[in-house]
Design a protein around this motif. Structure first.
Motif, PDB file in Angstrom:
ATOM      1  N   UNK A  26       1.052 -12.332  -6.648  1.00  0.00           N
ATOM      2  CA  UNK A  26       1.797 -13.285  -5.471  1.00  0.00           C
ATOM      3  C   UNK A  26       3.150 -12.859  -5.558  1.00  0.00           C
ATOM      4  N   UNK A  27       3.843 -13.021  -6.689  1.00  0.00           N
ATOM      5  CA  UNK A  27       5.143 -12.539  -6.789  1.00  0.00           C
ATOM      6  C   UNK A  27       5.596 -11.391  -6.397  1.00  0.00           C
ATOM      7  N   UNK A  28       4.754 -10.248  -6.541  1.00  0.00           N
ATOM      8  CA  UNK A  28       5.127  -8.949  -6.099  1.00  0.00           C
ATOM      9  C   UNK A  28       5.201  -9.146  -4.891  1.00  0.00           C
ATOM     10  N   UNK A  29       4.069  -9.543  -4.181  1.00  0.00           N
ATOM     11  CA  UNK A  29       3.862  -9.235  -2.529  1.00  0.00           C
ATOM     12  C   UNK A  29       4.930 -10.463  -2.024  1.00  0.00           C
ATOM     13  N   UNK A  30       5.562 -11.309  -2.499  1.00  0.00           N
ATOM     14  CA  UNK A  30       6.523 -12.161  -1.623  1.00  0.00           C
ATOM     15  C   UNK A  30       7.792 -11.570  -2.048  1.00  0.00           C
ATOM     16  N   UNK A  31       8.054 -10.863  -2.904  1.00  0.00           N
ATOM     17  CA  UNK A  31       9.323 -10.125  -3.512  1.00  0.00           C
ATOM     18  C   UNK A  31       9.652  -8.675  -2.914  1.00  0.00           C
ATOM     19  N   UNK A  32       8.447  -8.186  -2.806  1.00  0.00           N
ATOM     20  CA  UNK A  32       8.551  -6.792  -2.350  1.00  0.00           C
ATOM     21  C   UNK A  32       7.375  -6.515  -1.299  1.00  0.00           C
TER      22      UNK A  32
ATOM     23  N   UNK B 141      10.040  11.505 -11.185  1.00  0.00           N
ATOM     24  CA  UNK B 141      11.199  12.070 -11.828  1.00  0.00           C
ATOM     25  C   UNK B 141      12.452  11.414 -11.128  1.00  0.00           C
ATOM     26  N   UNK B 142      12.218  10.939 -10.077  1.00  0.00           N
ATOM     27  CA  UNK B 142      13.290  10.526  -9.277  1.00  0.00           C
ATOM     28  C   UNK B 142      13.411   8.940  -9.082  1.00  0.00           C
ATOM     29  N   UNK B 143      13.645   8.480  -8.113  1.00  0.00           N
ATOM     30  CA  UNK B 143      14.040   7.053  -7.733  1.00  0.00           C
ATOM     31  C   UNK B 143      12.692   6.328  -7.232  1.00  0.00           C
ATOM     32  N   UNK B 144      11.435   6.643  -7.430  1.00  0.00           N
ATOM     33  CA  UNK B 144      10.327   5.994  -6.666  1.00  0.00           C
ATOM     34  C   UNK B 144      10.179   4.777  -7.483  1.00  0.00           C
ATOM     35  N   UNK B 145       9.586   3.932  -6.587  1.00  0.00           N
ATOM     36  CA  UNK B 145       9.099   2.575  -7.066  1.00  0.00           C
ATOM     37  C   UNK B 145       8.069   2.711  -8.050  1.00  0.00           C
TER      38      UNK B 145
ATOM     39  N   UNK C 272       7.359  -4.968   1.668  1.00  0.00           N
ATOM     40  CA  UNK C 272       7.393  -3.587   2.197  1.00  0.00           C
ATOM     41  C   UNK C 272       6.695  -2.673   1.032  1.00  0.00           C
ATOM     42  N   UNK C 273       7.032  -2.875  -0.211  1.00  0.00           N
ATOM     43  CA  UNK C 273       6.322  -2.196  -1.108  1.00  0.00           C
ATOM     44  C   UNK C 273       4.965  -1.969  -1.111  1.00  0.00           C
ATOM     45  N   UNK C 274       4.453  -3.493  -1.007  1.00  0.00           N
ATOM     46  CA  UNK C 274       2.793  -3.645  -1.036  1.00  0.00           C
ATOM     47  C   UNK C 274       2.597  -3.268  -0.002  1.00  0.00           C
ATOM     48  N   UNK C 275       3.060  -3.028   1.283  1.00  0.00           N
ATOM     49  CA  UNK C 275       2.486  -2.326   2.633  1.00  0.00           C
ATOM     50  C   UNK C 275       2.352  -0.853   2.415  1.00  0.00           C
ATOM     51  N   UNK C 276       3.606  -0.300   1.798  1.00  0.00           N
ATOM     52  CA  UNK C 276       3.531   1.210   1.394  1.00  0.00           C
ATOM     53  C   UNK C 276       2.463   1.661   0.543  1.00  0.00           C
ATOM     54  N   UNK C 277       2.151   0.823  -0.571  1.00  0.00           N
ATOM     55  CA  UNK C 277       1.196   1.043  -1.456  1.00  0.00           C
ATOM     56  C   UNK C 277      -0.287   1.224  -0.626  1.00  0.00           C
ATOM     57  N   UNK C 278      -0.434  -0.026   0.299  1.00  0.00           N
ATOM     58  CA  UNK C 278      -1.899   0.069   1.256  1.00  0.00           C
ATOM     59  C   UNK C 278      -1.890   1.270   2.021  1.00  0.00           C
ATOM     60  N   UNK C 279      -0.692   1.869   2.726  1.00  0.00           N
ATOM     61  CA  UNK C 279      -0.815   2.730   3.684  1.00  0.00           C
ATOM     62  C   UNK C 279      -1.211   3.974   2.693  1.00  0.00           C
ATOM     63  N   UNK C 280      -0.585   4.111   1.795  1.00  0.00           N
ATOM     64  CA  UNK C 280      -1.025   5.493   0.824  1.00  0.00           C
ATOM     65  C   UNK C 280      -2.695   5.181   0.368  1.00  0.00           C
TER      66      UNK C 280
END
Length: 348
Positions: free
Chosen positions: A245-251, A47-51, A253-261
């Protein structure tokens, strides 16, 4: 949900998926397309600003996906300010949806990925984590019928998907064991346990974490041998987490956060398999609860196995399988044996 999940399409399935267009309608209906098991924390994040990220399954929900559902339910994604939606795949898998960018992440297999990595029309998809460490598939047969080794398939009916890579692997292990593949009778495949029980075929490709567990629950005594026990080249990665691949190159840190979780989700599956199975069933009530529990208990030792941590892909094992595929000319274009995966986003 059927109590047995078959590889309905092998490598050729990804080719059909890659050719599909207009995939937006694939995303979101049914129990697997929602995240009803999400915790209050995940709800707050949404409900907030989450990706927002979309994760597309390879097939219907099963224990290979448990870490994803756990990460949603326990708020691990919310802790990383992520809102992850799980969706059902197109008929032939997740790769096309991830390749088009309609889903940023999903589940696939190293062998299926080879179809588009070894073609002129490559999908922009990269494997970023191994879901389980080893290939836990092999040949199941009714116990005591002499198919307790590959040579025993001679003169027997093998339930096949009629795919080139599948048949090449079976041919390889039969011949490695001194058998004659031309004497193996190929018949249409189907549900592993019901097909063996009804005498539809004598042996069939199955997964230890699902097909064999289902056989035990249905009191079907089986002989079984794994592909990797015959030839280590077949210890490839199945399944894997893939990303656009575009997601990985453009985001990145988000990809890393996704894998951490996600890693935390699968680590939970290792230590608390019964609870992880219940989370899966709560999220996808069509899943057989007894089978999910048995499968989760088996996979608890497989998610990490002998690796130092969850998700690691060994470059030598990855390359060995693609080298074998190149040697057998199983793709239109030779595979880059060191391509198709990256460990840049997984924190070890």
């Amino acid at each position: 949900m059927s109590k047995s999940i078959s590889r309905r399409s092998f490598v050729a399935g990804a080719a059909a998926a890659a050719a599909m267009t207009g995939l937006a309608a694939c995303g979101g209906s049914g129990a697997a397309a929602t995240t009803e098991a999400a915790s209050d924390a995940a709800t707050d994040a949404a409900s907030g600003d989450a990706t927002k990220l979309t994760f597309v399954l390879d097939y219907t929900p099963n224990t290979n996906h448990s870490g994803i559902y756990v990460a949603i339910a326990k708020g691990y994604y919310a802790d990383e300010n992520l809102d992850v939606e799980v969706v059902q795949p197109p008929e032939d898998g997740a790769d096309a949806l991830v390749g088009t960018g309609k889903a940023q992440v999903g589940m696939s297999y190293q062998d299926v990925m080879a179809n588009y990595l070894g073609s002129d029309d490559q999908l922009p998809v990269t494997a970023i984590a191994a879901t389980i460490q080893h290939n836990t598939s092999g040949i199941m047969s009714r116990a005591g019928e002499g198919i307790d080794r590959p040579k025993g398939m001679e003169g027997k009916r093998y339930g096949t998907w009629d795919q080139d890579v599948e048949k090449a692997m079976v041919k390889s292990v039969v011949e490695t064991d001194g058998g004659d593949f031309s004497k193996v009778q190929l018949v249409p495949s189907g549900d592993e346990v019901s097909g063996l029980k009804s005498n539809q075929f004598d042996c069939v490709w199955g997964y230890e974490g699902w097909g064999l567990q289902n056989a035990k629950l249905q009191d079907l005594s089986c002989d079984y041998w794994s592909f990797r026990s015959i030839d280590s080249v077949f210890d490839y990665y199945t399944p894997v987490v893939v990303a656009n691949n575009d997601f990985l190159s453009e985001q990145p840190e988000v990809a890393k956060a996704f894998l951490r979780a996600t890693k935390k989700g699968y680590e939970f599956c290792v230590t608390k398999p019964d609870e992880a199975a219940q989370i899966l069933v709560d999220a996808a009530p069509e899943t057989d609860a007894e089978l999910a529990k048995a499968s989760a208990e088996y996979l608890a030792d497989q998610y990490t196995a002998d690796a130092s941590s969850w998700g690691i892909i060994d470059p030598k094992r990855w390359a060995a399988f693609y080298t074998w595929m190149n040697d057998n000319q199983l793709t239109p274009v030779a595979l880059d044996v060191n391509g198709g995966f990256s460990m840049d986003y997984l924190e070890q």
